[in-house]
Design an enzyme around this catalytic site. Structure first.
Site, PDB file in Angstrom:
ATOM      1  CD  GLU A 189      68.730 -20.715 -26.638  1.00  0.00           C
ATOM      2  OE1 GLU A 189      69.278 -19.828 -26.004  1.00  0.00           O
ATOM      3  OE2 GLU A 189      67.627 -20.562 -27.188  1.00  0.00           O
ATOM      4  CB  CYS A 243      65.470 -16.698 -12.678  1.00  0.00           C
ATOM      5  SG  CYS A 243      64.929 -15.823 -14.165  1.00  0.00           S
ATOM      6  CG  HIS A 264      67.904  -0.605 -15.513  1.00  0.00           C
ATOM      7  ND1 HIS A 264      66.940  -1.423 -16.044  1.00  0.00           N
ATOM      8  CD2 HIS A 264      68.053  -0.984 -14.225  1.00  0.00           C
ATOM      9  CE1 HIS A 264      66.521  -2.267 -15.105  1.00  0.00           C
ATOM     10  NE2 HIS A 264      67.175  -2.017 -13.997  1.00  0.00           N
ATOM     11  CG  ASN A 285      68.821 -16.610 -17.010  1.00  0.00           C
ATOM     12  OD1 ASN A 285      69.576 -17.514 -16.657  1.00  0.00           O
ATOM     13  ND2 ASN A 285      69.276 -15.478 -17.534  1.00  0.00           N
TER      14      ASN A 285
HETATM   15  P1  NAI Z   1      68.418 -14.578 -21.460  1.00  0.00           P
HETATM   16  O1  NAI Z   1      69.533 -13.761 -21.946  1.00  0.00           O
HETATM   17  O2  NAI Z   1      68.720 -15.684 -20.506  1.00  0.00           O
HETATM   18  O3  NAI Z   1      67.608 -15.217 -22.681  1.00  0.00           O
HETATM   19  C1  NAI Z   1      67.938 -14.947 -23.935  1.00  0.00           C
HETATM   20  C2  NAI Z   1      67.157 -15.913 -24.842  1.00  0.00           C
HETATM   21  O4  NAI Z   1      66.517 -15.137 -25.823  1.00  0.00           O
HETATM   22  C3  NAI Z   1      68.098 -16.831 -25.560  1.00  0.00           C
HETATM   23  O5  NAI Z   1      68.295 -17.996 -24.835  1.00  0.00           O
HETATM   24  C4  NAI Z   1      67.381 -17.072 -26.877  1.00  0.00           C
HETATM   25  O6  NAI Z   1      66.532 -18.189 -26.763  1.00  0.00           O
HETATM   26  C5  NAI Z   1      66.525 -15.859 -27.029  1.00  0.00           C
HETATM   27  N1  NAI Z   1      67.044 -14.984 -28.092  1.00  0.00           N
HETATM   28  C6  NAI Z   1      68.144 -14.206 -28.032  1.00  0.00           C
HETATM   29  N2  NAI Z   1      68.308 -13.562 -29.193  1.00  0.00           N
HETATM   30  C7  NAI Z   1      67.277 -13.946 -29.992  1.00  0.00           C
HETATM   31  C8  NAI Z   1      66.899 -13.617 -31.306  1.00  0.00           C
HETATM   32  N3  NAI Z   1      67.584 -12.749 -32.030  1.00  0.00           N
HETATM   33  N4  NAI Z   1      65.780 -14.184 -31.792  1.00  0.00           N
HETATM   34  C9  NAI Z   1      65.041 -15.029 -31.050  1.00  0.00           C
HETATM   35  N5  NAI Z   1      65.372 -15.399 -29.807  1.00  0.00           N
HETATM   36  C10 NAI Z   1      66.472 -14.853 -29.282  1.00  0.00           C
HETATM   37  O7  NAI Z   1      67.334 -13.623 -20.857  1.00  0.00           O
HETATM   38  P2  NAI Z   1      66.453 -13.873 -19.545  1.00  0.00           P
HETATM   39  O8  NAI Z   1      67.314 -13.772 -18.357  1.00  0.00           O
HETATM   40  O9  NAI Z   1      65.613 -15.065 -19.766  1.00  0.00           O
HETATM   41  O10 NAI Z   1      65.577 -12.559 -19.541  1.00  0.00           O
HETATM   42  C11 NAI Z   1      64.521 -12.321 -20.439  1.00  0.00           C
HETATM   43  C12 NAI Z   1      64.184 -10.849 -20.300  1.00  0.00           C
HETATM   44  O11 NAI Z   1      63.919 -10.552 -18.926  1.00  0.00           O
HETATM   45  C13 NAI Z   1      65.302  -9.895 -20.712  1.00  0.00           C
HETATM   46  O12 NAI Z   1      64.708  -8.752 -21.249  1.00  0.00           O
HETATM   47  C14 NAI Z   1      65.972  -9.538 -19.396  1.00  0.00           C
HETATM   48  O13 NAI Z   1      66.623  -8.292 -19.457  1.00  0.00           O
HETATM   49  C15 NAI Z   1      64.775  -9.506 -18.468  1.00  0.00           C
HETATM   50  N6  NAI Z   1      65.078  -9.705 -17.055  1.00  0.00           N
HETATM   51  C16 NAI Z   1      65.765 -10.828 -16.645  1.00  0.00           C
HETATM   52  C17 NAI Z   1      65.999 -11.023 -15.300  1.00  0.00           C
HETATM   53  C18 NAI Z   1      66.672 -12.243 -14.797  1.00  0.00           C
HETATM   54  O14 NAI Z   1      66.882 -12.358 -13.579  1.00  0.00           O
HETATM   55  N7  NAI Z   1      67.047 -13.188 -15.642  1.00  0.00           N
HETATM   56  C19 NAI Z   1      65.539 -10.060 -14.287  1.00  0.00           C
HETATM   57  C20 NAI Z   1      64.817  -8.945 -14.831  1.00  0.00           C
HETATM   58  C21 NAI Z   1      64.612  -8.792 -16.169  1.00  0.00           C
END
Ligand code: NAI
Length: 397
Positions: free
Chosen positions: A39, A144, A206, A14
């Site tokens: 991806e 997001c 959390h 995201n």
């Molecule tokens: P997401 O779950 O959408 O993105 C995960 C991405 O991380 C995957 O698409 C992949 O490209 C990568 N990934 C996963 N495992 C991997 C690995 N072993 N090695 C390398 N790359 C890997 O997460 P998002 O939503 O983009 O969030 C990023 C961070 O922000 C997370 O820590 C989440 O908890 C935090 N966050 C997200 C919010 C949101 O609204 N999306 C709000 C607040 C915090």
């Protein structure tokens, strides 16, 4: 610091979808790095169809495509600035894969950083020899969700300000100004990475609320309307627990401050954080519990759940536990241990939450001796066994 014209975004989730059109619209060349070929394929397909459109209520949509999409860490490392927009468990493997190819002038950091990113960076990078500059963004600026992979993302909300620390600490102001312009976010400099790590509020909120709401969970299956509210489910008892967790972190911070004359004033109580962050959207500030329950920004948000046969059950694999315990509360528990500050509340929450996620981080006596403790991002796992070394490594001295 080197001028930033080329940014590599690591991660294809995201947050990466939001950052790409923002960076592109601010005149920056963007490389997208993901180790996952599926991806990468989706991003390439999206780019050839016109790129990612960022939509949000009240602002015109903006569109941008990554100039390059790669699964090759060597290619990814060739940038002025590298931005990890990843869950904390992916920071280590990403730093490790990029490290052999990074030049000394590169700036690299994570948003959000959670706790202890600087220790992991110090292991893999060259940050203590006049080498790479790192940054630690305290929270993700955006709420997001991807609408269509590689094509569209929705921003549901944006934080008014996001703290950012750097190693070396003096780089924070310049980095905040640069990243604020690049991402249309108000980043504000923090005193240092120790303050960012101990001041990570997710580690309190959390796991604390999950523990409070689920400690007596007996396996019932909820219908959609029965799923308990998360923030608005905070009772006076849960609020007291949150305050106690927060007080244990503050106590450890106070002991470090006194001993090393550090500025850890950004490590604040949960109450102060909530009131500062949401002053305009809280209706009733008479207690911490009432503030959680009457904060409009939290309205309707529920416990994370997974669907089962006849309804929903708590999602014990939620990042509220799987990130905020090993990359959050355990860090603070470990730092408190280094300065000899007691942590009975943290131990209680960590033990319960660990069992829910199938881990055992603490021994019976609350010591850092559980079989899974090696997986946690705590100073002791980076060879840091005294507060002097912790301060030196965290502050890049
Ligand atoms: P997401 O779950 O959408 O993105 C995960 C991405 O991380 C995957 O698409 C992949 O490209 C990568 N990934 C996963 N495992 C991997 C690995 N072993 N090695 C390398 N790359 C890997 O997460 P998002 O939503 O983009 O969030 C990023 C961070 O922000 C997370 O820590 C989440 O908890 C935090 N966050 C997200 C919010 C949101 O609204 N999306 C709000 C607040 C915090």
């Amino acid at each position: 610091m080197k001028p930033v014209k080329r940014v590599t975004v690591c991660g294809g989730g995201n947050a990466a979808h939001v950052a790409i059109p923002l960076l592109k619209n601010n005149g920056i060349a963007v490389k997208l790095y993901t180790p996952f070929s599926g991806e990468a394929k989706a991003f390439k397909k999206g780019a050839s169809a016109g790129g990612i459109t960022l939509v949000s209520d009240g602002s015109p949509p903006i569109t941008g495509a990554p100039d390059t999409v790669t699964t090759d860490p060597q290619e990814a490392a060739n940038a002025d600035l590298i931005l990890l927009l990843l869950p904390a468990f992916a920071h280590g493997s990403t730093l490790e894969s990029l490290a052999p190819y990074l030049d000394k002038e590169v700036t690299i950091g994570a948003i959000p950083t959670r706790s202890g990113f600087e220790l992991q960076a110090a292991r893999h990078l060259d940050i203590h020899a006049g080498g790479q500059t790192i940054f630690c963004g305290q929270t993700l600026p955006w709420a997001c969700r991807i609408i269509e992979q590689g094509r569209q993302v929705k921003v549901l909300g944006i934080k008014a300000r996001v703290g950012m620390a750097a190693v070396p600490a003096a780089a924070a102001a310049e980095l905040c100004s640069l990243l604020s312009r690049a991402l249309n976010v108000n980043f504000v400099p923090m005193a240092g990475s120790l303050a960012a790590s101990l001041g990570n509020v997710g580690q309190v909120i959390h796991p604390g609320i999950m523990f409070g709401l689920l400690k007596n969970y007996d396996g019932e299956v909820w219908s959609e309307t029965e799923i308990p509210l998360f923030y608005q489910g905070v009772t006076e008892e849960i609020a007291t627990l949150l305050e106690n967790l927060s007080a244990e972190i503050l106590q450890a911070a106070a002991m470090l401050t006194k001993r090393f004359n550090l500025d850890l004033s950004e490590v604040i109580s949960i109450k102060q954080w909530l009131f500062d962050s949401y002053s305009a959207s809280i209706e009733d500030k008479s207690s911490l519990a009432r503030a959680f329950c009457t904060n409009h920004s939290y309205r309707g948000l529920k416990i994370p759940v997974v669907a089962v046969d006849k309804g929903f059950v708590p999602d014990f694999n939620s990042r509220y536990l799987t990130e905020d315990i090993p990359y959050g509360l355990l860090y603070s528990r470990a730092v408190a241990g280094l300065v000899g500050s007691p942590t009975p509340q943290m131990n209680k929450v960590i033990k319960a939450a660990s069992s829910w996620i199938g881990k055992s981080y603490l021994g019976q006596d609350g010591s850092l001796t559980g079989p899974d403790i090696k997986e946690a991002r705590i100073p002791q796992n980076y060879g840091i066994n005294d507060p002097d070394r912790l301060v030196k490594v965290s502050e890049g001295i």
